[in-house]
Design an enzyme around this catalytic site. Structure first.
Site, short mmCIF file in Angstrom:
data_model
loop_
_atom_site.label_atom_id
_atom_site.label_comp_id
_atom_site.label_asym_id
_atom_site.label_seq_id
_atom_site.Cartn_x
_atom_site.Cartn_y
_atom_site.Cartn_z
N ARG A 296 -6.11 0.16 12.70
CA ARG A 296 -5.47 0.98 11.90
C ARG A 296 -6.18 1.58 10.66
O ARG A 296 -6.55 0.78 9.75
CB ARG A 296 -4.13 0.56 11.61
CG ARG A 296 -3.27 1.39 10.70
CD ARG A 296 -1.92 0.67 10.35
NE ARG A 296 -2.11 -0.64 9.53
CZ ARG A 296 -1.85 -0.62 8.23
NH1 ARG A 296 -1.58 0.54 7.51
NH2 ARG A 296 -2.07 -2.04 7.52
N GLY B 14 0.88 -1.16 -0.08
CA GLY B 14 -0.08 0.15 0.10
C GLY B 14 0.85 1.33 0.07
O GLY B 14 1.93 1.10 -0.26
N GLY B 15 0.34 2.23 0.39
CA GLY B 15 0.87 3.47 0.14
C GLY B 15 1.29 4.29 1.69
O GLY B 15 1.30 3.53 2.55
N HIS C 136 -2.16 -9.22 9.74
CA HIS C 136 -1.51 -8.19 8.81
C HIS C 136 -0.68 -7.01 9.65
O HIS C 136 0.24 -6.90 9.46
CB HIS C 136 -2.55 -7.72 7.84
CG HIS C 136 -1.87 -6.39 6.93
ND1 HIS C 136 -0.96 -6.74 6.03
CD2 HIS C 136 -2.09 -5.20 7.09
CE1 HIS C 136 -0.70 -5.84 5.47
NE2 HIS C 136 -1.36 -4.79 5.83
N HIS D 270 -5.83 -8.61 7.60
CA HIS D 270 -6.01 -8.18 6.34
C HIS D 270 -7.19 -8.96 5.60
O HIS D 270 -7.18 -10.16 5.47
CB HIS D 270 -4.71 -8.12 5.66
CG HIS D 270 -4.86 -7.00 4.34
ND1 HIS D 270 -5.62 -7.15 3.27
CD2 HIS D 270 -4.25 -5.79 4.04
CE1 HIS D 270 -5.67 -6.06 2.42
NE2 HIS D 270 -4.78 -5.44 2.94
N GLU E 277 -7.60 4.67 -0.29
CA GLU E 277 -8.08 3.36 0.11
C GLU E 277 -9.05 3.33 1.28
O GLU E 277 -9.53 4.34 1.68
CB GLU E 277 -6.57 2.80 0.95
CG GLU E 277 -5.70 2.49 -0.27
CD GLU E 277 -4.42 2.09 0.28
OE1 GLU E 277 -4.32 2.09 1.57
OE2 GLU E 277 -3.47 1.70 -0.57
N ARG F 140 -10.88 -1.96 7.51
CA ARG F 140 -10.33 -3.33 7.31
C ARG F 140 -11.15 -4.33 8.16
O ARG F 140 -11.42 -5.60 7.78
CB ARG F 140 -9.09 -3.36 7.35
CG ARG F 140 -8.30 -2.75 6.23
CD ARG F 140 -6.73 -2.77 6.29
NE ARG F 140 -6.16 -2.10 5.36
CZ ARG F 140 -4.87 -2.09 5.26
NH1 ARG F 140 -3.75 -2.38 6.30
NH2 ARG F 140 -4.30 -1.58 4.23
#
Length: 560
Positions: A408, A64-65, A373, A259, A130, A308
């Site tokens: 998160r 991801g970023g 994750h 995840h 996202e 998530r």
């Protein structure tokens, strides 16, 4: 309440060599590398210890970023609101404010250090979206190789100063324990260095001691506590376990992020599994059950881009409803809309891994299921990375800053490591200059040292997966407590062979983290964020507080 007893130090040979520094930094992900680079500019001598090669930190695996309010139409306030929403009421607003306010400038500094992000048509940083974000604020590099690019840039900066006598890098070294001195008037024993085991040749081979007035832990996550994870094999919870043994408070342990979309490779798959980035859903891929039904729009207004934990729990429930062990991520519409080459250009790493598994995702949906994750909990710190053990700091995933709360927000992890490593480095340097951090002599902690055999690791992972896994209940957690205690009893009674070496030290750390995590999950009798109790499925306002775990003077595990 005392619930169990753990060893307060690892069984290991006495140090055969000693070195010293102003600061020891442990870990070479974005947090560790940033801390080392910032400290090098501020203090005379820095020692950076990394478990593998310098470029092998967990950051390199981040597909991801990195999130930051870089667009003029976005704002830190909007980023703050999205972070607080994802955190389920448990974020520390002060910590989040620091994250989103400092974040843009830290990202620009990262660019100045050589990190190359994907750009838009005007040459600026291209920003995507996202899950959980209501604005385009995710910067990527190489499509789905952001972590690898950031790691490359920071390692290059560090390589440029390798000949500087003010910084030493020790690779292939596992930190065993945080050394502590004589307790002060407040009863807290200060950190005064670490013991470590180096695999290699020369004067730094074997077990040694690195003495320093300050220790910065940046050791990453706990993925190998579970049977399957997106984390690298080195993510064995070493920093949390070492801090726990040193007397530090550990918070929010129960909030484990699974995840939603990890490549499903069969029911027997274990270890590190390929992640299918959330950015794929950000581009428009959808989730289907095995019957071909799209199920997320009926569950959350943001559908596949819901936080998530929402998506992971929805997948688990849909799997149970259809009697399946996976669902499907369908990106074929992206290939149809943008051309067959789009997925390979946008997600080259994922495409290559799917090809290795024999999957052409332009033609067929991808089997996915949740796997461990990220860990929102860790060593409790203040806004400058200080733990409650004097001289001991924690930054990055090993820390519990309060930024993530119960869950998160996507792409906040790299930003957290960057922002708080910078703050910790600045704080350490200021306190050293002011004489507030002094070198103490190590004092051996009470109690016999311990070791869990490497042969027990798969057993411990199975216990953690069945107990404090994706969906938890009292019966499963109590069973995990009993089984984890039995593993330790067998080790202490000498029923199995355990020699002081890498695999045993890692397994002991895995066991201690699993034990503490189980107790924290038992204590929180509600469901919130990354913690889901099927016997307490609702959010309980009475639990809008942090669960803290500590290890007492006699090794008693105390949950507060």
């Amino acid at each position: 309440m005392v619930v169990a007893r753990l060893h307060r130090r690892l069984r290991a040979p006495q140090p055969g060599w000693t070195t010293s520094a102003d600061v020891v930094v442990v870990g070479s992900g974005i947090a560790g590398l940033t801390a080392a680079l910032e400290l090098r500019a501020r203090v005379p001598r820095v020692l950076l210890v990394t478990k593998g090669e310098l470029s092998s930190g967990s950051t390199v695996w981040a597909q991801g970023g990195i999130a930051a309010a870089l667009d003029p139409t976005d704002s830190p306030e909007a980023h703050l609101a999205d972070t607080l929403s994802a955190g389920g009421g448990l974020c520390d607003p002060r910590a989040v404010e620091v994250l989103v306010t400092d974040g843009p400038e830290r990202v620009r500094e990262l660019v100045a250090r050589g990190a190359v992000f994907d750009t838009d048509g005007d040459g600026g940083i291209a920003l995507g979206r996202e899950g959980g974000h209501h604005a385009d604020r995710i910067a990527h590099a190489g499509g789905d190789a952001t972590g690898a690019e950031i790691s490359r840039a920071l390692v290059a900066q560090l390589d440029a100063v390798r000949n500087d006598p003010g910084i030493e890098v020790i690779e292939n070294a596992l930190v065993l324990d945080v050394l502590t001195g004589t307790p002060g008037p407040d009863g807290r024993a200060p950190a005064c260095g670490v013991t470590l085991h180096v695999r290699g040749a020369g004067s730094r081979d074997g077990v040694g001691a690195a003495l320093a007035p300050a220790v910065v832990l940046a050791t990453g996550g706990i993925g190998q506590v579970f049977r399957s994870s997106t984390n690298p094999p080195a993510a064995t919870g070493d920093g949390i376990a070492a801090a726990l043994r040193a007397g530090a408070s550990i918070g929010d342990l129960e909030f484990v992020q699974f995840h939603p979309t990890v490549l499903w490779l069969g029911s027997g798959a274990k270890g590190q599994l390929p992640l299918i980035s959330e950015a794929v859903r950000g581009e428009g891929a959808v989730l289907l059950d095995e019957l071909g039904t799209r199920f997320m729009p009926a569950i959350h207004p943001m559908a596949e881009l819901a936080p998530r934990d929402v998506v992971a729990h929805a997948i688990v429930r849909q799997m149970a409803a259809t009697g399946s062990d996976h669902v499907l991520l369908d990106a074929r519409g992206l290939a149809a809309e943008h051309g067959r080459g789009f997925l390979a250009r946008r997600f080259p790493t994922i495409t290559a891994r799917l090809q290795d598994a024999g999957i052409d995702w332009t033609e067929e949906p991808v089997p996915v299921a949740p796997a461990q994750h990220y860990h929102s909990g860790g060593v409790v710190t203040d806004l400058d990375g200080r733990s409650d053990v004097p001289g001991l700091y924690a930054v990055g995933e090993v820390a519990c800053t309060g930024v993530h709360g119960a869950n998160r927000l996507a792409s906040n992890s790299l930003l957290e490591g960057l922002v708080f490593a910078h703050r910790a480095a600045r704080d350490v340097a200021a306190r050293l200059a002011a004489g507030d951090l002094a070198q103490h002599d190590p004092v051996e902690r009470a109690g016999a040292p311990g070791l869990v055999p490497a042969a027990a690791r798969s057993r411990v992972q199975a216990i953690a997966t069945a107990g404090p896994g994706v969906i938890r209940d009292e019966r499963g957690l109590l069973g995990a407590r009993t089984h984890l205690a039995a593993v330790l009893d067998a080790a202490d009674e000498g029923d199995v062979v355990a020699e002081p070496q890498l695999a045993e030290w890692e397994t002991t750390n895995v066991h201690q983290v699993a034990s503490a995590l189980t107790e924290a999950a038992l204590r929180r009798t509600e469901s919130r964020g990354g913690h889901f109790r099927s016997d307490f499925p609702a959010v309980d306002p009475a639990w809008e507080r942090r669960v803290v775990v500590r290890l007492g003077a006699d090794g008693e595990l105390v949950v507060l």
